[in-house]
Design a protein around this motif. Structure first.
Motif, mmCIF file in Angstrom:
data_model
loop_
_atom_site.group_PDB
_atom_site.id
_atom_site.type_symbol
_atom_site.label_atom_id
_atom_site.label_comp_id
_atom_site.label_asym_id
_atom_site.label_seq_id
_atom_site.Cartn_x
_atom_site.Cartn_y
_atom_site.Cartn_z
ATOM 1 N N ASP A 39 20.442 57.347 46.749
ATOM 2 C CA ASP A 39 20.647 56.684 45.335
ATOM 3 C C ASP A 39 22.267 56.858 45.113
ATOM 4 O O ASP A 39 22.896 55.864 44.653
ATOM 5 C CB ASP A 39 19.716 57.289 44.382
ATOM 6 N N GLU A 40 22.730 57.831 45.228
ATOM 7 C CA GLU A 40 23.958 58.409 44.808
ATOM 8 C C GLU A 40 25.053 57.311 45.719
ATOM 9 O O GLU A 40 25.902 56.763 45.315
ATOM 10 C CB GLU A 40 24.513 59.600 45.105
ATOM 11 N N PHE A 41 24.741 57.108 47.217
ATOM 12 C CA PHE A 41 25.458 56.345 48.003
ATOM 13 C C PHE A 41 25.716 54.858 47.614
ATOM 14 O O PHE A 41 26.459 54.253 47.382
ATOM 15 C CB PHE A 41 25.020 56.588 49.422
ATOM 16 N N VAL A 42 24.409 54.464 47.118
ATOM 17 C CA VAL A 42 24.167 53.031 46.930
ATOM 18 C C VAL A 42 24.904 52.773 45.638
ATOM 19 O O VAL A 42 25.621 51.718 45.546
ATOM 20 C CB VAL A 42 22.517 52.612 46.771
ATOM 21 N N ASN A 43 25.063 53.672 44.720
ATOM 22 C CA ASN A 43 25.733 53.555 43.373
ATOM 23 C C ASN A 43 27.125 53.511 43.740
ATOM 24 O O ASN A 43 27.907 52.657 43.128
ATOM 25 C CB ASN A 43 25.407 54.688 42.230
ATOM 26 N N VAL A 44 27.537 54.408 44.705
ATOM 27 C CA VAL A 44 29.256 54.188 44.994
ATOM 28 C C VAL A 44 29.386 52.961 45.647
ATOM 29 O O VAL A 44 30.557 52.270 45.316
ATOM 30 C CB VAL A 44 29.611 55.540 46.214
ATOM 31 N N ILE A 45 28.618 52.339 46.594
ATOM 32 C CA ILE A 45 28.762 50.943 47.155
ATOM 33 C C ILE A 45 28.896 50.026 45.868
ATOM 34 O O ILE A 45 29.689 49.479 45.843
ATOM 35 C CB ILE A 45 27.608 50.633 47.976
ATOM 36 N N ALA A 46 27.864 50.038 45.057
ATOM 37 C CA ALA A 46 27.758 49.134 43.956
ATOM 38 C C ALA A 46 29.121 49.148 43.198
ATOM 39 O O ALA A 46 29.571 48.206 42.875
ATOM 40 C CB ALA A 46 26.605 49.159 43.075
ATOM 41 N N GLU A 47 29.592 50.483 42.837
ATOM 42 C CA GLU A 47 30.808 50.493 41.992
ATOM 43 C C GLU A 47 32.017 49.972 42.815
ATOM 44 O O GLU A 47 32.889 49.268 42.153
ATOM 45 C CB GLU A 47 30.996 51.977 41.729
ATOM 46 N N PHE A 95 25.587 45.208 56.296
ATOM 47 C CA PHE A 95 25.393 44.611 55.186
ATOM 48 C C PHE A 95 26.640 43.529 55.228
ATOM 49 O O PHE A 95 27.723 43.930 55.537
ATOM 50 C CB PHE A 95 25.495 45.554 53.754
ATOM 51 N N ARG A 96 26.296 42.585 54.364
ATOM 52 C CA ARG A 96 27.362 41.656 53.980
ATOM 53 C C ARG A 96 27.421 41.152 52.461
ATOM 54 O O ARG A 96 26.294 40.858 51.851
ATOM 55 C CB ARG A 96 27.139 40.191 54.696
ATOM 56 N N PHE A 97 28.571 41.525 52.017
ATOM 57 C CA PHE A 97 28.721 41.279 50.186
ATOM 58 C C PHE A 97 29.744 40.242 50.002
ATOM 59 O O PHE A 97 30.975 40.244 50.598
ATOM 60 C CB PHE A 97 29.461 42.704 49.775
ATOM 61 N N LYS A 98 29.340 39.160 49.374
ATOM 62 C CA LYS A 98 30.070 38.067 49.125
ATOM 63 C C LYS A 98 31.246 38.307 48.283
ATOM 64 O O LYS A 98 31.417 39.073 47.578
ATOM 65 C CB LYS A 98 29.178 37.078 48.382
ATOM 66 N N ALA A 99 32.392 37.749 48.654
ATOM 67 C CA ALA A 99 33.747 37.520 48.061
ATOM 68 C C ALA A 99 34.458 38.972 48.002
ATOM 69 O O ALA A 99 35.145 39.186 47.035
ATOM 70 C CB ALA A 99 33.560 37.067 46.619
ATOM 71 N N ILE A 100 34.079 40.041 48.880
ATOM 72 C CA ILE A 100 35.212 41.113 49.107
ATOM 73 C C ILE A 100 35.748 41.285 50.553
ATOM 74 O O ILE A 100 35.217 40.490 51.374
ATOM 75 C CB ILE A 100 34.410 42.416 48.853
ATOM 76 N N GLU A 101 36.414 42.134 50.650
ATOM 77 C CA GLU A 101 37.045 42.391 51.837
ATOM 78 C C GLU A 101 36.618 43.853 52.326
ATOM 79 O O GLU A 101 36.731 44.624 51.752
ATOM 80 C CB GLU A 101 38.559 42.447 51.921
ATOM 81 N N GLY A 102 35.940 43.715 53.750
ATOM 82 C CA GLY A 102 35.459 44.977 54.194
ATOM 83 C C GLY A 102 36.142 45.923 54.259
ATOM 84 O O GLY A 102 35.978 47.285 53.980
ATOM 85 N N GLU A 103 37.649 45.844 54.989
ATOM 86 C CA GLU A 103 38.484 46.798 55.133
ATOM 87 C C GLU A 103 38.696 47.591 53.596
ATOM 88 O O GLU A 103 38.976 48.892 53.625
ATOM 89 C CB GLU A 103 39.879 46.290 55.491
ATOM 90 N N SER A 104 38.816 46.962 52.587
ATOM 91 C CA SER A 104 39.249 47.688 51.286
ATOM 92 C C SER A 104 37.970 48.417 50.728
ATOM 93 O O SER A 104 38.257 49.431 50.118
ATOM 94 C CB SER A 104 39.467 46.423 50.255
ATOM 95 N N LEU A 105 36.681 47.831 51.103
ATOM 96 C CA LEU A 105 35.514 48.530 50.767
ATOM 97 C C LEU A 105 35.550 49.879 51.620
ATOM 98 O O LEU A 105 35.030 50.960 51.030
ATOM 99 C CB LEU A 105 34.407 47.743 51.120
#
Length: 402
Positions: free
Chosen positions: A361-369, A295-305
């Motif tokens: 679902d739980e994992f996606v919510n954690v990613i979103a948060e 996945f690619r998420f705009k305007a974030i740093e992958g290492e921090s995620l």
């Protein structure tokens, strides 16, 4: 929850059980003539047969190595050195694993000529580009089967046919595809193929190189003449035994695991894209590994995620484990034509059959948060919005971010 199976996998109980005696009771050197050595030799032969069966090869075409990186080095350098009097041109892609890419950089430093084929937005080469790149000096084509970062699968069978017609040797790194999709050396039309044990629930430190009968390579390690004189050194018997068992299990369960992984992967993709604004999938949506999504998420740093996910109990990565300590943009993702800034916001999820035990679902919510938290701190995200946080200057009223 461990979700970085493209980096390494857990050794299965069945594999460990089969390996265990060769650390203690059955410790003989397989090159010796007495009984304990003969038992090790017998175990080595069984493992070689299991690896060969798993890829539709002959046992004598399997050379055991220390892993995928050594297999890649042996295939590429060994072939290049052996055929130096016939030419010095090699064709590859811009998105190869470092074990291939750095090997080719070395060969360039000593006079070889390498063409790096581009990939397009979907992460796949065009066969026409390959055909245009072939010259009278071309001695080797080396193109990976499935990419370790974005999971795209190259048209290896078609490439192999072209190579065979032009009498050019063809190598593929199948480290990521083996055990996930069918890997049949006859169907793929390859002369050399690299495998690794620890990607298929086997032990680390062992792999194999398939060398088609009649293909000759220059040995890189000289010594006692083990592995038909192609790779000297006392064989890692416990590791090879484990690798052989892992191959047997991977082949036996291939179809069942494929369907399970596809189901989880597609659910994950659907829910991430529906839940998180400005989220994208890197690479082709159809021609990709069943267990991997990037996945690619705009305007974030992958290492921090990655660190935020780890704090919540999820282990994932931004890309290749072999380069996870480097801060430069991934050459694989930049080869897709992506903005280097956006490349840094990537997340690689790689599944295993046991991944069905986690709640998508739980994992996606954690990613979103986690993404939302990082965007609140990101000047790249905030500059997209007007001061009132309602109207997006760049995209207008239709912007999903607003």
């Amino acid at each position: 929850m461990y979700l970085d199976n493209s980096a390494t996998t857990q050794v299965s109980d069945e594999v460990f059980k089969e390996m265990e005696p060769y650390f203690t009771k059955e410790f003989g050197n397989p090159s010796t003539l007495y009984s304990i050595g003969r038992e090790s030799k017998k175990a080595l032969n069984l493992a070689r047969q299991r690896v060969a069966d798993a890829i539709n090869a002959k046992p004598e075409e399997i050379i055991f190595t220390s892993g995928g990186s050594e297999s890649d080095n042996l295939a590429i350098k060994g072939l290049a050195f052996k055929l130096r009097n016939r030419g010095n041109h090699i064709i590859t892609t811009e998105i190869e694993h470092p074990a291939v890419r750095d090997t080719l950089y070395f060969l360039e430093s000593i006079g070889y000529d390498v063409t790096y084929l581009p990939v397009y937005e979907n992460g796949i080469i065009k066969v026409e580009d390959l055909e245009d790149a072939i010259t009278d000096e071309t001695i080797l084509i080396t193109i990976m089967h499935g990419n370790n970062e974005i999971g795209t699968i190259q048209p290896i069978e078609e490439i192999g046919k072209i190579a065979r017609e032009r009498k050019i040797k063809f190598h593929t790194d199948a480290v990521q595809t083996f055990g996930k999709i069918e890997v049949d050396v006859e169907k793929l039309n390859v002369d050399l193929l690299s495998l690794s044990s620890h990607k298929i629930n086997g032990p680390k430190g062992v792999g194999a190189l398939y060398i088609k009968k009649g293909t000759r390579v220059e040995p890189l390690i000289h010594g006692g003449g083990q592995e038909r004189g192609i790779r000297s050194g006392t064989e890692n018997v416990p590791g090879i035994v484990g690798f052989g068992k892992a191959c047997e299990l991977a082949s036996k369960n291939l179809d069942e695991h494929y369907e399970k992984l596809i189901s989880i992967r597609d659910e994950l993709i659907e829910k991430v894209l529906a839940t998180i604004p400005e989220a994208y999938v890197n690479g082709d949506m159809e021609h990709r590994l069943p267990n991997l999504v990037n996945f690619r998420f705009k305007a974030i740093e992958g290492e921090s995620l990655i660190l935020l996910l780890d704090a919540k109990g999820y282990q994932a990565s931004t890309g290749s484990a072999c380069s996870s300590n480097k801060l430069e943009a991934s050459p694989v993702l930049t080869a897709l034509g992506l903005d280097p800034v956006d490349v840094h916001g990537s997340l690689r999820i790689s599944l295993a059959p046991e991944s069905d035990s986690f709640d998508v679902d739980e994992f996606v919510n954690v990613i979103a948060e986690s993404v939302s938290r990082l965007r609140q701190m990101s000047p790249l995200w905030n500059q997209e919005l007007d001061y009132d946080g309602v109207m997006c200057k760049k995209h207008g009223d239709d912007c999903r971010m607003c």
